[in-house]
Structures are given as structure tokens and as C-alpha cells.
Design an enzyme around this catalytic site. Structure first.
Site, mmCIF file in Angstrom:
data_model
loop_
_atom_site.group_PDB
_atom_site.id
_atom_site.type_symbol
_atom_site.label_atom_id
_atom_site.label_comp_id
_atom_site.label_asym_id
_atom_site.label_seq_id
_atom_site.Cartn_x
_atom_site.Cartn_y
_atom_site.Cartn_z
ATOM 1 N N THR A 162 0.822 -1.211 0.000
ATOM 2 C CA THR A 162 0.000 0.000 0.000
ATOM 3 C C THR A 162 0.853 1.257 0.000
ATOM 4 O O THR A 162 0.632 2.175 -0.793
ATOM 5 C CB THR A 162 -0.929 0.013 1.221
ATOM 6 N N TYR A 180 -13.535 -4.484 -2.254
ATOM 7 C CA TYR A 180 -14.648 -4.098 -3.128
ATOM 8 C C TYR A 180 -15.613 -5.261 -3.335
ATOM 9 O O TYR A 180 -16.758 -5.201 -2.916
ATOM 10 C CB TYR A 180 -14.187 -3.531 -4.481
ATOM 11 N N TYR A 188 -2.763 -9.555 5.053
ATOM 12 C CA TYR A 188 -2.857 -8.142 5.426
ATOM 13 C C TYR A 188 -4.327 -7.814 5.639
ATOM 14 O O TYR A 188 -5.126 -7.832 4.714
ATOM 15 C CB TYR A 188 -2.251 -7.269 4.323
ATOM 16 N N ARG A 191 -9.640 0.065 4.631
ATOM 17 C CA ARG A 191 -9.437 0.186 3.188
ATOM 18 C C ARG A 191 -10.244 -0.838 2.393
ATOM 19 O O ARG A 191 -10.671 -0.561 1.274
ATOM 20 C CB ARG A 191 -7.949 0.017 2.839
ATOM 21 N N LYS A 235 -0.363 -9.130 9.010
ATOM 22 C CA LYS A 235 -0.184 -7.709 9.313
ATOM 23 C C LYS A 235 -1.561 -7.211 9.719
ATOM 24 O O LYS A 235 -2.450 -7.060 8.888
ATOM 25 C CB LYS A 235 0.340 -6.948 8.097
ATOM 26 N N ILE A 248 4.929 -3.741 10.647
ATOM 27 C CA ILE A 248 5.187 -3.343 9.264
ATOM 28 C C ILE A 248 4.803 -1.874 9.203
ATOM 29 O O ILE A 248 3.638 -1.519 9.297
ATOM 30 C CB ILE A 248 4.415 -4.214 8.267
#
Length: 296
Positions: A48, A111, A137, A142, A165, A207
Site C-alpha cells: 500500500t 470491493y 494483510y 481500506r 499484518k 510493518i
């Protein structure tokens, strides 16, 4: 027991761009050399913070090739390799494996949000077809989907799924995940400001976006805790919390690229659809950097 990919601080490295918008490999080399010199424990490329959604397939491969060659095995290189398409995620994983990445950071599908069963199917499909270990992740802010502790327990049974993460912001959920998975699953903080609480629950490190600007300090925070100096670790987190917060005053990685520019490390601006911070926000960020002596 699954050995962690790394312990300590992994930088979620920005991707530097030149004035013409192309990848700036000279600057990328300088960044990697800096992190090696300042104690960063692992480097994450093309995730990202590295603006993975706007990298071409060719750029993705070349950045990873460059990074693997420059690091030369001194610390782990972790490749961002996630997609909301399972088939495309596998293509990215295969590319990262082929160029020599040590591990794969795979974001949850976004999405077209899937169910918990869908998450298990997605990650199992990938893990069955790659050789390198996968770090999940989880970043619901997001992606719109959150991985539950019980789902991590199911995923931890796969030998190629090494850990997560975790950026869901829910410390209670992290505690439950660790209780359910124990040593079969390694947890890394995905939020700089939650590094210390995650370490205290048994996490292996972070991270980090903050490590782009202050790599030695984030390394020291983690190592202090892992070596038993919890007082020093707490002092470091408290000291740097204002900067950690400031680096998220706009959409990541817009603020961290601006911070680096102000510090004399010009990594260019972000690619569209991300745009530069307005002048008031830049002044606010600069004020925070000045308090740490990072700029005059």
C-alpha cells in the site's frame, strides 16, 4: 511452531518516482541502503505504501528484482502481492517468487468483499500454489472486510500461511487471535501507534510507515521490547506518537512522501488518484517534523 519471517521493524517502503512519473531506481537504491544502515529488520516492497494499485505489471516485477538484488539476502524482502481477484493475486505471488522475494504480503480481497469462508478459500488457494510463506494483510478501513480470530485459526493450519499484518485497530481481537493460534501464527502490527500493545500480547513486530522517516527509532522500539526493556519501548512509542499520527493526516502514502521531501529525500509525488496535501496540511506536518529535529 512457525518461525516468523522477521522480528522487529519492517518498513512499508514508499515507491520513489521521478519528475516525469517513472520509477526512480537511483532513489530506491538510496532508500534501501539507508534502511540496511539504520537497522531495519525487513523491507516490504510494492504494498500500500508503495502505491501498488498504480504500478504496472512491468514496474512491479522490476521494483522487486531491483530490491532483491540490492538487499542481497541481508534482510528479508517481502512483496506486496494482493488483489481482489484470486487469480491475479496468484500471478503477483508467482512473479514475486520468481524474482526471489522471501515472503508474500497478501491483502484481503476488497470491493467484491467476501465472507469468512471466502477468505479461507482465497488464502488456501494461494497457499496451495506458492512456495513462499504468506502474511495476510487485514486492513478493514481500506477493504471493507475484517478477518475474524476464528478465521485466522483455520488459516493458521496451512503450513504456508505464516501470519498477519493486523490493522483492524481492535486489540481485543488481536488477543483472541493469539489465544486461538498460539505459535502457529505470527502477528505484526499494521498500525504504528499500536506497535507496543501488539508486542505486549505476543506480536513479533510491525510493518511500519513511520520507519520510512525514522527507521532506527522504530527498530529500537521493537528491539527494546523484545529484549525485555519494556520501559524504553514505552518511552519511545510515547515520544514518537505525534509523528506517527501526523503521517496519517491524509491518505497513506501522501503524508510520508511529503515528510521525506521536507527531510531532503525527494521520492516524488504520488500517482493519481492521490494528490498532494494542501498548504495548511504541509505546514502542520512540517511543524511536527521540526519538533523531532528532522527539518530546520
Amino acid at each position: 511452531m512457525k518461525n516468523p519471517i522477521f522480528t522487529g521493524s519492517a518498513v512499508a517502503l514508499v515507491t520513489p518516482f521521478s519528475a516525469d512519473g517513472s520509477v526512480n531506481y537511483e532513489m530506491l537504491g538510496q532508500l534501501l541502503d539507508m534502511h540496511l544502515a539504520k537497522g531495519t529488520d525487513a523491507v516490504v516492497l510494492c504494498a500500500t505504501s508503495g502505491e501498488s494499485p498504480v504500478l504496472s505489471t512491468d514496474e512491479y516485477e522490476k521494483i522487486l528484482q531491483f530490491g532483491v538484488k540490492r538487499i542481497a539476502g541481508r534482510i528479508p524482502v517481502i512483496a506486496g502481492a494482493g488483489s481482489n481477484s484470486t487469480a491475479h493475486a496468484l500471478e503477483l505471488c508467482k512473479t514475486a517468487e520468481a524474482v526471489g522475494a522471501d515472503a508474500l504480503l497478501v491483502v484481503t480481497p476488497y470491493y467484491n468483499k467476501t465472507s469468512q469462508n471466502g477468505l479461507v478459500a482465497h488464502y488456501t488457494y494461494l497457499a496451495d500454489r506458492v512456495q513462499k510463506p504468506i502474511i495476510i494483510y487485514n486492513v478493514p478501513s481500506r477493504t471493507g472486510v475484517n478477518v475474524k480470530p476464528e478465521t485466522y485459526k483455520r488459516l493458521a493450519e496451512h503450513p504456508n500461511i505464516n501470519g498477519v499484518k493486523e490493522a483492524n485497530g481492535d486489540i481485543s481481537s488481536v488477543a483472541r487471535t493469539i489465544a486461538l493460534c498460539a505459535d502457529e501464527f505470527n502477528i505484526y502490527s499494521g498500525n504504528d501507534d499500536q506497535t507496543l500493545p501488539m508486542l505486549s500480547l505476543g506480536g513479533k513486530g510491525v510493518i511500519s510507515v513511520f520507519a520510512n522517516c525514522m527507521p532506527r527509532e522504530m527498530h529500537d522500539l521493537c528491539v527494546s521490547f523484545l529484549h525485555g526493556d519494556t520501559k524504553k519501548a514505552a518511552e519511545l512509542e510515547a515520544k514518537f506518537l505525534p509523528l506517527m499520527d501526523a503521517l496519517f493526516m491524509d491518505v497513506n502514502p501522501i503524508p510520508v512522501k511529503e515528510a521525506l521531501r521536507l527531510m531532503g529525500i525527494d521520492c516524488g509525488i504520488c500517482r493519481l488518484p492521490l494528490v498532494e496535501m494542501d498548504s495548511a496540511a504541509k505546514q502542520k506536518l512540517a511543524a511536527v517534523l521540526k519538533t523531532y529535529g528532522l527539518i530546520q
